[in-house]
Design a protein around this motif. Sequence first.
Motif, PDB file in Angstrom:
ATOM      1  N   ASN A 195       2.733   2.302   4.652  1.00 32.20           N
ATOM      2  CA  ASN A 195       2.309   3.177   3.568  1.00 32.20           C
ATOM      3  C   ASN A 195       2.852   4.583   3.784  1.00 32.20           C
ATOM      4  OD1 ASN A 195       0.316   4.614   5.335  1.00 32.20           O
ATOM      5  ND2 ASN A 195      -0.669   2.574   5.305  1.00 32.20           N
ATOM      6  N   GLN A 197       1.269   7.429   4.005  1.00 35.98           N
ATOM      7  CA  GLN A 197       0.524   8.254   4.959  1.00 35.98           C
ATOM      8  C   GLN A 197       1.035   8.040   6.386  1.00 35.98           C
ATOM      9  OE1 GLN A 197      -3.701   7.527   5.059  1.00 35.98           O
ATOM     10  NE2 GLN A 197      -4.134   9.287   6.380  1.00 35.98           N
ATOM     11  N   ARG A 275       7.655   5.852   2.011  1.00 40.26           N
ATOM     12  CA  ARG A 275       7.228   5.198   3.252  1.00 40.26           C
ATOM     13  C   ARG A 275       8.389   4.750   4.129  1.00 40.26           C
ATOM     14  NH1 ARG A 275       6.952  -0.506   2.772  1.00 40.26           N
ATOM     15  NH2 ARG A 275       7.214  -1.319   0.653  1.00 40.26           N
TER      16      ARG A 275
END
Length: 351
Positions: A195, A197, A275
Amino acid sequence: MSESRETDPSPAPIDKLLAAAVARRFYLENQSKVDIAKAFNISRFKVARLLDAALAHDIVRIDITVPAEIDVPLSQALTERFGLRHAVVVNLTSGEGGVPAVGDAQQVSRWLGTAAAQLISEIIEGDDVLGLDGSRSVEALSEAVARLPSCDVVQLTGVHGQDLANDTVVAAVRRTAEAGGGRAFPLYAPFALPNAQTASILRSQPAIAGTLDRFGRVTKAVVGVRAWEADRSPVYEALTDQEREMYRASGACAEVAGQLFDAAGQAVPMRLNARTIAISAAELRRVPEVIGVSGGERNAGAIRAVVRSGLLTGVVTDATTARRLLGDEGVDEGADDVSRARGAKVVEAAG
């Protein structure tokens, strides 16, 4: 002070570390035996014995190969048709005399990488920063390059395997930097993360951030050009089925350093970039010289698309693919379209 001739035989077993250090200076750094002797405070006769021992103990391996034939007329034709600064066309059609047939993808990459190593050796200067992606041809380049001016070498894409420290692209960056005695800036990070993050956290790590910051300083880059399809493309493998259908509907057919292009040479916008750990399309377009390396029937359409994009200033490919590129483009439209695309690249870089 006169040099004294040594009469004692070399010790057995040999000092392998010393033999390796002497061999590196002689074979890779082109230092003379006299200079090496002075550096290590030994006689030139011991240098000679250590070099012999390095061969005997398999520390140094010497391969004598007949290089694939460079097709000069086709190289010149590609340069003129598409307004390239460099084009190297390797004749791989015979499959005889140690030269592989075009259908042997692994061997084709090796020969094209060897040709790219020769090209880079000729055009790299001491103040350049060289960028390398994770393609098979770049791995072959790193194995073939013998000597470069001292320059930094930057990894442009994250790794695709599980062993981050010993991945082939990390090793390729290190080997190429060693050829010139420059600094290596590897990326100890996966190409694709689960992802955005996680990718953002990794990008902030000091070692990774240090390499990412070097992207803007790259002056010459060597990248593989791949067809965007299953078992050929790292991007394809990193996508979900839904994402693959979306990019397929957008016309994606070619991949370069983790970026996708359609048949017209237009960059395909990618949500995947959030990502991934890789140079962006905008950053790649700002690199003054980008050499694309690729060949083989399955990659012909991809090369055509990326040449049309204006991203490349140089191409290393095989003769069959070069003829296909020249035959598929109209005589008048090929160079004009690429020139317009390259002009857009310059405007974007200036902005």
